[in-house]
Scaffold this motif. Structure first.
Motif, PDB file in Angstrom:
ATOM      1  N   VAL A 112       0.853  -1.183   0.000  1.00  0.00           N
ATOM      2  CA  VAL A 112       0.000   0.000   0.000  1.00  0.00           C
ATOM      3  C   VAL A 112       0.893   1.239   0.000  1.00  0.00           C
ATOM      4  N   GLY A 113       0.622   2.165  -0.915  1.00  0.00           N
ATOM      5  CA  GLY A 113       1.396   3.388  -1.004  1.00  0.00           C
ATOM      6  C   GLY A 113       2.513   3.365  -2.031  1.00  0.00           C
ATOM      7  N   VAL A 132      -3.617  -1.375  -2.484  1.00  0.00           N
ATOM      8  CA  VAL A 132      -3.624  -2.773  -2.056  1.00  0.00           C
ATOM      9  C   VAL A 132      -2.197  -3.309  -2.037  1.00  0.00           C
ATOM     10  N   SER A 133      -2.005  -4.405  -1.296  1.00  0.00           N
ATOM     11  CA  SER A 133      -0.724  -5.107  -1.290  1.00  0.00           C
ATOM     12  C   SER A 133      -0.882  -6.408  -2.051  1.00  0.00           C
ATOM     13  N   GLY A 134       0.189  -6.851  -2.680  1.00  0.00           N
ATOM     14  CA  GLY A 134       0.138  -8.112  -3.405  1.00  0.00           C
ATOM     15  C   GLY A 134       1.157  -8.143  -4.523  1.00  0.00           C
ATOM     16  N   LYS A 135       0.897  -9.019  -5.510  1.00  0.00           N
ATOM     17  CA  LYS A 135       1.807  -9.190  -6.639  1.00  0.00           C
ATOM     18  C   LYS A 135       1.090  -8.808  -7.925  1.00  0.00           C
ATOM     19  N   LEU A 140      -2.874  -3.976 -17.682  1.00  0.00           N
ATOM     20  CA  LEU A 140      -4.012  -3.939 -18.587  1.00  0.00           C
ATOM     21  C   LEU A 140      -3.972  -2.808 -19.607  1.00  0.00           C
ATOM     22  N   VAL A 141      -3.018  -1.883 -19.473  1.00  0.00           N
ATOM     23  CA  VAL A 141      -2.964  -0.708 -20.344  1.00  0.00           C
ATOM     24  C   VAL A 141      -1.564  -0.589 -20.936  1.00  0.00           C
ATOM     25  N   ASP A 142      -1.481  -0.238 -22.211  1.00  0.00           N
ATOM     26  CA  ASP A 142      -0.195  -0.008 -22.867  1.00  0.00           C
ATOM     27  C   ASP A 142       0.391   1.327 -22.414  1.00  0.00           C
ATOM     28  N   ASP A 143       1.708   1.392 -22.403  1.00  0.00           N
ATOM     29  CA  ASP A 143       2.396   2.627 -22.033  1.00  0.00           C
ATOM     30  C   ASP A 143       2.035   3.743 -23.006  1.00  0.00           C
ATOM     31  N   SER A 144       1.878   4.954 -22.498  1.00  0.00           N
ATOM     32  CA  SER A 144       1.545   6.161 -23.279  1.00  0.00           C
ATOM     33  C   SER A 144       0.148   6.109 -23.893  1.00  0.00           C
ATOM     34  N   SER A 145      -0.749   5.345 -23.289  1.00  0.00           N
ATOM     35  CA  SER A 145      -2.126   5.245 -23.773  1.00  0.00           C
ATOM     36  C   SER A 145      -3.044   6.152 -22.968  1.00  0.00           C
ATOM     37  N   PRO A 146      -4.088   6.684 -23.611  1.00  0.00           N
ATOM     38  CA  PRO A 146      -5.071   7.461 -22.843  1.00  0.00           C
ATOM     39  C   PRO A 146      -5.907   6.527 -21.970  1.00  0.00           C
ATOM     40  N   VAL A 147      -6.230   6.989 -20.759  1.00  0.00           N
ATOM     41  CA  VAL A 147      -7.078   6.214 -19.853  1.00  0.00           C
ATOM     42  C   VAL A 147      -8.240   7.071 -19.375  1.00  0.00           C
ATOM     43  N   GLU A 148      -9.338   6.425 -19.068  1.00  0.00           N
ATOM     44  CA  GLU A 148     -10.540   7.069 -18.564  1.00  0.00           C
ATOM     45  C   GLU A 148     -10.582   6.940 -17.046  1.00  0.00           C
ATOM     46  N   PHE A 149     -11.439   7.719 -16.429  1.00  0.00           N
ATOM     47  CA  PHE A 149     -11.666   7.614 -14.993  1.00  0.00           C
ATOM     48  C   PHE A 149     -12.200   6.219 -14.686  1.00  0.00           C
ATOM     49  N   ASP A 150     -11.674   5.566 -13.667  1.00  0.00           N
ATOM     50  CA  ASP A 150     -12.112   4.255 -13.177  1.00  0.00           C
ATOM     51  C   ASP A 150     -11.782   3.113 -14.139  1.00  0.00           C
ATOM     52  N   GLN A 151     -10.897   3.340 -15.111  1.00  0.00           N
ATOM     53  CA  GLN A 151     -10.485   2.286 -16.037  1.00  0.00           C
ATOM     54  C   GLN A 151      -9.487   1.370 -15.341  1.00  0.00           C
ATOM     55  N   PRO A 152      -9.648   0.037 -15.465  1.00  0.00           N
ATOM     56  CA  PRO A 152      -8.689  -0.886 -14.855  1.00  0.00           C
ATOM     57  C   PRO A 152      -7.294  -0.724 -15.454  1.00  0.00           C
ATOM     58  N   LEU A 153      -6.272  -0.667 -14.578  1.00  0.00           N
ATOM     59  CA  LEU A 153      -4.889  -0.513 -15.013  1.00  0.00           C
ATOM     60  C   LEU A 153      -4.061  -1.770 -14.769  1.00  0.00           C
ATOM     61  N   PHE A 154      -4.223  -2.370 -13.578  1.00  0.00           N
ATOM     62  CA  PHE A 154      -3.434  -3.535 -13.194  1.00  0.00           C
ATOM     63  C   PHE A 154      -4.340  -4.548 -12.493  1.00  0.00           C
ATOM     64  N   LEU A 155      -3.940  -5.832 -12.566  1.00  0.00           N
ATOM     65  CA  LEU A 155      -4.551  -6.864 -11.739  1.00  0.00           C
ATOM     66  C   LEU A 155      -3.512  -7.273 -10.694  1.00  0.00           C
ATOM     67  N   VAL A 156      -3.944  -7.349  -9.433  1.00  0.00           N
ATOM     68  CA  VAL A 156      -3.050  -7.654  -8.320  1.00  0.00           C
ATOM     69  C   VAL A 156      -3.574  -8.891  -7.595  1.00  0.00           C
ATOM     70  N   ASP A 157      -2.663  -9.834  -7.345  1.00  0.00           N
ATOM     71  CA  ASP A 157      -2.997 -11.018  -6.560  1.00  0.00           C
ATOM     72  C   ASP A 157      -2.679 -10.700  -5.100  1.00  0.00           C
ATOM     73  N   PRO A 158      -3.718 -10.592  -4.242  1.00  0.00           N
ATOM     74  CA  PRO A 158      -3.490 -10.181  -2.852  1.00  0.00           C
ATOM     75  C   PRO A 158      -2.880 -11.268  -1.971  1.00  0.00           C
ATOM     76  N   SER A 159      -2.857 -12.528  -2.433  1.00  0.00           N
ATOM     77  CA  SER A 159      -2.362 -13.612  -1.575  1.00  0.00           C
ATOM     78  C   SER A 159      -0.863 -13.699  -1.497  1.00  0.00           C
TER      79      SER A 159
END
Length: 159
Positions: A112-113, A132-135, A140-159
């Protein structure tokens, strides 16, 4: 009007159920259109030129992409992961500068942070910190791509 006020306006319109909201002030014109889980935001800012009448510039329509086309099988596999989403509209960057390494890669352990990316909005570079903490399991997004508000960027495994 600053970025926080624009973000709050977008959240308010999304929750209100309105299909379109237009806001015009002296030097800012904002149009927010919603519908069928899609949100389109157009912001035009023009500085007045001394002695010239102000004329609104034409606004090119923006394409809003939908994430609904993903296969149901992929969703069931990704259900155990936590999604890190974009808190603002802007351009997504994985590096602090072109000559530096990426903030995170697939397999990177985060806490976190920790800064996971930078989003440029209105010439300001905003460091996005993980809530969140995890791996990191997927970017989910290519570098230098436009993103919208609340668009998913990464998936994190919290375990």
């Amino acid at each position: 009007m600053d970025i926080k006020e624009i973000q709050n306006l977008i959240k308010f319109v999304a929750k209100s159920g309105a299909s379109e909201v237009k806001l015009e002030m002296e030097d800012v014109k904002i149009t927010i259109r919603t519908g069928s889980n899609k949100t389109e935001t157009t912001i035009v800012q023009a500085a007045p030129i001394a002695g010239m009448p102000q004329v609104a510039a034409p606004i090119a329509p923006q394409q809003v992409t939908s994430l609904e086309n993903t296969a149901p099988k992929a969703e069931s596999n990704d259900a155990k992961f936590i999604t890190v989403k974009s808190p603002i509209i802007g351009t997504f960057y994985r590096k602090p500068s072109p000559d530096k390494p990426n903030f995170v890669e697939v397999g990177t352990e985060i806490a976190v942070g920790d800064v996971v990316c930078v989003i440029e909005a209105m010439k300001l570079f905003n460091e996005i910190e993980s809530e969140v903490s995890g791996k990191i399991v997927k970017v989910l997004v290519d570098d230098s791509s436009p993103v919208e508000f609340d668009q998913p960027l990464f998936l994190v495994d919290p375990s």
